[in-house]
Design a protein around this motif. Sequence first.
Motif, PDB file in Angstrom:
ATOM      1  N   ILE A 161      -7.246   5.909 -68.834  1.00 57.00           N
ATOM      2  CA  ILE A 161      -5.936   5.325 -68.636  1.00 57.00           C
ATOM      3  C   ILE A 161      -5.626   4.418 -69.816  1.00 57.00           C
ATOM      4  CG2 ILE A 161      -6.853   3.356 -67.334  1.00 57.00           C
ATOM      5  CD1 ILE A 161      -4.319   3.432 -65.656  1.00 57.00           C
ATOM      6  N   GLY A 162      -4.363   4.364 -70.175  1.00 57.34           N
ATOM      7  CA  GLY A 162      -3.945   3.532 -71.294  1.00 57.34           C
ATOM      8  C   GLY A 162      -2.634   2.854 -70.975  1.00 57.34           C
ATOM      9  N   GLY A 163      -1.671   2.921 -71.904  1.00 49.97           N
ATOM     10  CA  GLY A 163      -0.418   2.205 -71.744  1.00 49.97           C
ATOM     11  C   GLY A 163       0.735   3.031 -71.242  1.00 49.97           C
ATOM     12  N   TYR A 173      17.102   6.090 -50.710  1.00 50.66           N
ATOM     13  CA  TYR A 173      18.168   6.497 -51.619  1.00 50.66           C
ATOM     14  C   TYR A 173      17.874   7.841 -52.287  1.00 50.66           C
ATOM     15  CZ  TYR A 173      18.708   1.502 -50.981  1.00 50.66           C
ATOM     16  OH  TYR A 173      18.819   0.256 -50.415  1.00 50.66           O
ATOM     17  N   GLY A 174      16.805   8.478 -51.881  1.00 50.17           N
ATOM     18  CA  GLY A 174      16.391   9.737 -52.469  1.00 50.17           C
ATOM     19  C   GLY A 174      15.049   9.580 -53.159  1.00 50.17           C
ATOM     20  N   VAL A 175      14.660  10.576 -53.933  1.00 52.66           N
ATOM     21  CA  VAL A 175      13.411  10.512 -54.686  1.00 52.66           C
ATOM     22  C   VAL A 175      13.675   9.728 -55.966  1.00 52.66           C
ATOM     23  CG1 VAL A 175      11.660  11.833 -55.925  1.00 52.66           C
ATOM     24  CG2 VAL A 175      12.534  12.662 -53.738  1.00 52.66           C
ATOM     25  N   ARG A 176      12.922   8.664 -56.154  1.00 50.32           N
ATOM     26  CA  ARG A 176      13.046   7.860 -57.362  1.00 50.32           C
ATOM     27  C   ARG A 176      11.784   8.008 -58.195  1.00 50.32           C
ATOM     28  NH1 ARG A 176      16.214   2.246 -55.545  1.00 50.32           N
ATOM     29  NH2 ARG A 176      18.304   3.174 -55.699  1.00 50.32           N
ATOM     30  N   LEU A 177      11.963   7.969 -59.487  1.00 50.35           N
ATOM     31  CA  LEU A 177      10.838   8.206 -60.386  1.00 50.35           C
ATOM     32  C   LEU A 177      10.958   7.317 -61.610  1.00 50.35           C
ATOM     33  CD1 LEU A 177      12.187  10.232 -62.780  1.00 50.35           C
ATOM     34  CD2 LEU A 177      12.138  11.782 -60.813  1.00 50.35           C
ATOM     35  N   ALA A 178       9.825   7.154 -62.279  1.00 50.62           N
ATOM     36  CA  ALA A 178       9.764   6.349 -63.491  1.00 50.62           C
ATOM     37  C   ALA A 178       8.698   6.916 -64.415  1.00 50.62           C
ATOM     38  CB  ALA A 178       9.447   4.889 -63.167  1.00 50.62           C
ATOM     39  N   VAL A 179       9.014   6.939 -65.699  1.00 45.58           N
ATOM     40  CA  VAL A 179       8.046   7.260 -66.750  1.00 45.58           C
ATOM     41  C   VAL A 179       8.242   6.228 -67.847  1.00 45.58           C
ATOM     42  CG1 VAL A 179       7.403   8.888 -68.555  1.00 45.58           C
ATOM     43  CG2 VAL A 179       7.887   9.718 -66.258  1.00 45.58           C
ATOM     44  N   GLY A 180       7.155   5.620 -68.295  1.00 47.85           N
ATOM     45  CA  GLY A 180       7.274   4.560 -69.290  1.00 47.85           C
ATOM     46  C   GLY A 180       6.099   4.492 -70.228  1.00 47.85           C
ATOM     47  N   ASP A 181       6.260   3.662 -71.242  1.00 49.09           N
ATOM     48  CA  ASP A 181       5.241   3.479 -72.275  1.00 49.09           C
ATOM     49  C   ASP A 181       5.200   1.999 -72.624  1.00 49.09           C
ATOM     50  OD1 ASP A 181       3.482   3.565 -74.347  1.00 49.09           O
ATOM     51  OD2 ASP A 181       4.638   4.944 -75.596  1.00 49.09           O
ATOM     52  N   VAL A 182       4.063   1.363 -72.341  1.00 46.75           N
ATOM     53  CA  VAL A 182       3.896  -0.059 -72.609  1.00 46.75           C
ATOM     54  C   VAL A 182       3.469  -0.256 -74.053  1.00 46.75           C
ATOM     55  CG1 VAL A 182       2.540  -2.106 -72.042  1.00 46.75           C
ATOM     56  CG2 VAL A 182       3.343  -0.592 -70.226  1.00 46.75           C
ATOM     57  N   ARG A 183       4.074  -1.217 -74.712  1.00 50.83           N
ATOM     58  CA  ARG A 183       3.677  -1.537 -76.079  1.00 50.83           C
ATOM     59  C   ARG A 183       2.246  -2.075 -76.077  1.00 50.83           C
ATOM     60  NH1 ARG A 183       3.010  -6.206 -78.771  1.00 50.83           N
ATOM     61  NH2 ARG A 183       3.240  -6.204 -81.033  1.00 50.83           N
ATOM     62  N   GLY A 184       1.443  -1.600 -77.024  1.00 52.62           N
ATOM     63  CA  GLY A 184       0.098  -2.112 -77.153  1.00 52.62           C
ATOM     64  C   GLY A 184      -0.942  -1.161 -76.576  1.00 52.62           C
ATOM     65  N   LYS A 185      -2.210  -1.567 -76.689  1.00 48.95           N
ATOM     66  CA  LYS A 185      -3.343  -0.767 -76.239  1.00 48.95           C
ATOM     67  C   LYS A 185      -4.301  -1.651 -75.449  1.00 48.95           C
ATOM     68  CE  LYS A 185      -2.005   2.838 -78.675  1.00 48.95           C
ATOM     69  NZ  LYS A 185      -1.538   4.091 -78.048  1.00 48.95           N
ATOM     70  N   LEU A 187      -6.832  -3.321 -72.497  1.00 49.85           N
ATOM     71  CA  LEU A 187      -6.662  -3.880 -71.162  1.00 49.85           C
ATOM     72  C   LEU A 187      -5.299  -4.530 -70.977  1.00 49.85           C
ATOM     73  CD1 LEU A 187     -10.178  -5.438 -70.495  1.00 49.85           C
ATOM     74  CD2 LEU A 187      -9.196  -3.358 -69.512  1.00 49.85           C
ATOM     75  N   GLY A 188      -4.752  -5.121 -72.045  1.00 47.69           N
ATOM     76  CA  GLY A 188      -3.425  -5.731 -71.926  1.00 47.69           C
ATOM     77  C   GLY A 188      -2.377  -4.715 -71.535  1.00 47.69           C
ATOM     78  N   ALA A 189      -2.447  -3.519 -72.134  1.00 48.08           N
ATOM     79  CA  ALA A 189      -1.497  -2.470 -71.781  1.00 48.08           C
ATOM     80  C   ALA A 189      -1.714  -1.990 -70.354  1.00 48.08           C
ATOM     81  CB  ALA A 189      -1.624  -1.298 -72.758  1.00 48.08           C
ATOM     82  N   VAL A 190      -2.968  -1.878 -69.935  1.00 45.94           N
ATOM     83  CA  VAL A 190      -3.248  -1.458 -68.562  1.00 45.94           C
ATOM     84  C   VAL A 190      -2.714  -2.484 -67.568  1.00 45.94           C
ATOM     85  CG1 VAL A 190      -5.076  -0.896 -66.927  1.00 45.94           C
ATOM     86  CG2 VAL A 190      -5.261  -0.137 -69.294  1.00 45.94           C
ATOM     87  N   GLU A 191      -2.859  -3.769 -67.884  1.00 43.66           N
ATOM     88  CA  GLU A 191      -2.321  -4.810 -67.012  1.00 43.66           C
ATOM     89  C   GLU A 191      -0.805  -4.691 -66.895  1.00 43.66           C
ATOM     90  OE1 GLU A 191      -3.661  -8.382 -68.788  1.00 43.66           O
ATOM     91  OE2 GLU A 191      -5.724  -8.201 -68.067  1.00 43.66           O
ATOM     92  N   ALA A 192      -0.139  -4.443 -68.025  1.00 42.51           N
ATOM     93  CA  ALA A 192       1.314  -4.281 -67.994  1.00 42.51           C
ATOM     94  C   ALA A 192       1.718  -3.057 -67.180  1.00 42.51           C
ATOM     95  CB  ALA A 192       1.857  -4.185 -69.419  1.00 42.51           C
ATOM     96  N   VAL A 193       0.948  -1.971 -67.304  1.00 38.69           N
ATOM     97  CA  VAL A 193       1.215  -0.773 -66.493  1.00 38.69           C
ATOM     98  C   VAL A 193       1.145  -1.116 -65.008  1.00 38.69           C
ATOM     99  CG1 VAL A 193       0.275   1.465 -65.810  1.00 38.69           C
ATOM    100  CG2 VAL A 193       0.525   0.905 -68.231  1.00 38.69           C
ATOM    101  N   ALA A 194       0.114  -1.861 -64.619  1.00 36.45           N
ATOM    102  CA  ALA A 194      -0.034  -2.238 -63.207  1.00 36.45           C
ATOM    103  C   ALA A 194       1.143  -3.093 -62.738  1.00 36.45           C
ATOM    104  CB  ALA A 194      -1.350  -2.987 -63.012  1.00 36.45           C
ATOM    105  N   VAL A 195       1.627  -3.985 -63.607  1.00 41.66           N
ATOM    106  CA  VAL A 195       2.767  -4.840 -63.241  1.00 41.66           C
ATOM    107  C   VAL A 195       4.010  -3.993 -63.024  1.00 41.66           C
ATOM    108  CG1 VAL A 195       4.327  -6.616 -64.098  1.00 41.66           C
ATOM    109  CG2 VAL A 195       1.865  -6.898 -64.353  1.00 41.66           C
ATOM    110  N   VAL A 196       4.306  -3.095 -63.968  1.00 43.79           N
ATOM    111  CA  VAL A 196       5.511  -2.275 -63.867  1.00 43.79           C
ATOM    112  C   VAL A 196       5.458  -1.370 -62.646  1.00 43.79           C
ATOM    113  CG1 VAL A 196       6.864  -0.468 -64.998  1.00 43.79           C
ATOM    114  CG2 VAL A 196       5.954  -2.362 -66.338  1.00 43.79           C
ATOM    115  N   LEU A 197       4.312  -0.714 -62.435  1.00 47.59           N
ATOM    116  CA  LEU A 197       4.208   0.201 -61.301  1.00 47.59           C
ATOM    117  C   LEU A 197       4.252  -0.551 -59.979  1.00 47.59           C
ATOM    118  CD1 LEU A 197       1.529   2.764 -62.538  1.00 47.59           C
ATOM    119  CD2 LEU A 197       3.997   3.062 -62.364  1.00 47.59           C
TER     120      LEU A 197
END
Length: 389
Positions: A161-163, A173-185, A187-197
């Motif tokens: 897992i990465g960013g 409201y229906g099926v909602r989805l998200a795809v994103g890319d966190v700046r950086g690499k 553990l910091g990026a993984v932490e940001a991924v967890a926050v966004v999700l």
Amino acid sequence: MVGQGRQGNGGRAGGSGATRRVVRVLPVALIALGMVFDVLTPPSFTGSPFFTAAPLIAAPLFTLWATALTGALAVCAVFVLHLLDGTGRQVEALTELVTVLTVAGLALLINRMVRRSGERLASARGIAEAAQRAVLPKPAERIGGLHVSAWYEAAQADAFIGGDLYAVQETPYGVRLAVGDVRGKGLGAVEAVAVVLGAFREAADTEPTLEALAQRLERALAREGTRRDSLDAVEGFTTCVLGEIPPGVGVLRLLNRGHPEPLLLHGNGELAVLAPAEPALPLGMGELGGRPDLVQEWDFPAGTTLLLYTDGLTEARDGAGDFYDPADRLRGRIFPGPQALLSALSSDVRRHTGGGATDDMALLAVGRPGEREPERRRTVPVVPRGDAA
């Protein structure tokens, strides 16, 4: 990863199997070769290099007992040869015997060190897999009447897992989805991924619009940015596409915050690039101002598949430095479903890059089943348009 499959690796599989067979017999073959060399050459020549190499080769590849057996065979071979020559009591013979015995002991030590390192690596991989399942869980194949498939590949060796991130969720409201890319690499990026999700999963069920959902994610990143040094409140940002597919209506709504444009693949092979009408800043840069979020709507009829991806796909390069163009590679191709699409696409990217990757890559495909669609449809391989002829 959902629906992962590798194509075109039969030759490599056969080659690796032959290599394994050679490696298994190599230590014994070296001992035999050393004995033949010692017998056929004058007394001043010795097969000692072959006897010392055998246990050293066995150490990182075999079990402890197999390594010990290889070392014992090498020592016995040296002893028997000097016994037959009648030179067993000479200084050179004793020196050779002690040398092979010492190398055999070192081989056992190397074997233990390699095994322990392997156990630690296996433990780390298990932890990484558990983290992936927790942060990026495998989505169901059917969500809200839609076919769903996701794919994730981390560029870092032995990383799971990465960013990059993806999420699909059925909401009021229906099926909602998200795809994103966190700046950086890292553990910091993984932490940001967890926050966004985490913010997405909570807000997707309660926020009535995609604009409000984007603002919730913006506030979550800003809040965490003030708490953790790894989430830089000044420079950190996340590109993201938020989507909504209302129930019973053949439409698709998208909100793009600085992310690569999604693709819409129709059942007849036609392809549309869903570019935003106005560029927008990524999430986490709300303090810089900018225009209000803009939600755009497209037709999403039966038999159509939506493809979202991160820039790990579009920034993949071949040996000549040419970037991968998913729109060009997929236009005119037909797939039986999202899973087949992602499997073929990931294989095509590996062919394009020669197997290497410089960035994480997340893919998400969501398909609306076609009316009276046959179970199996024609699938055309993904190849460059110039090769199609």
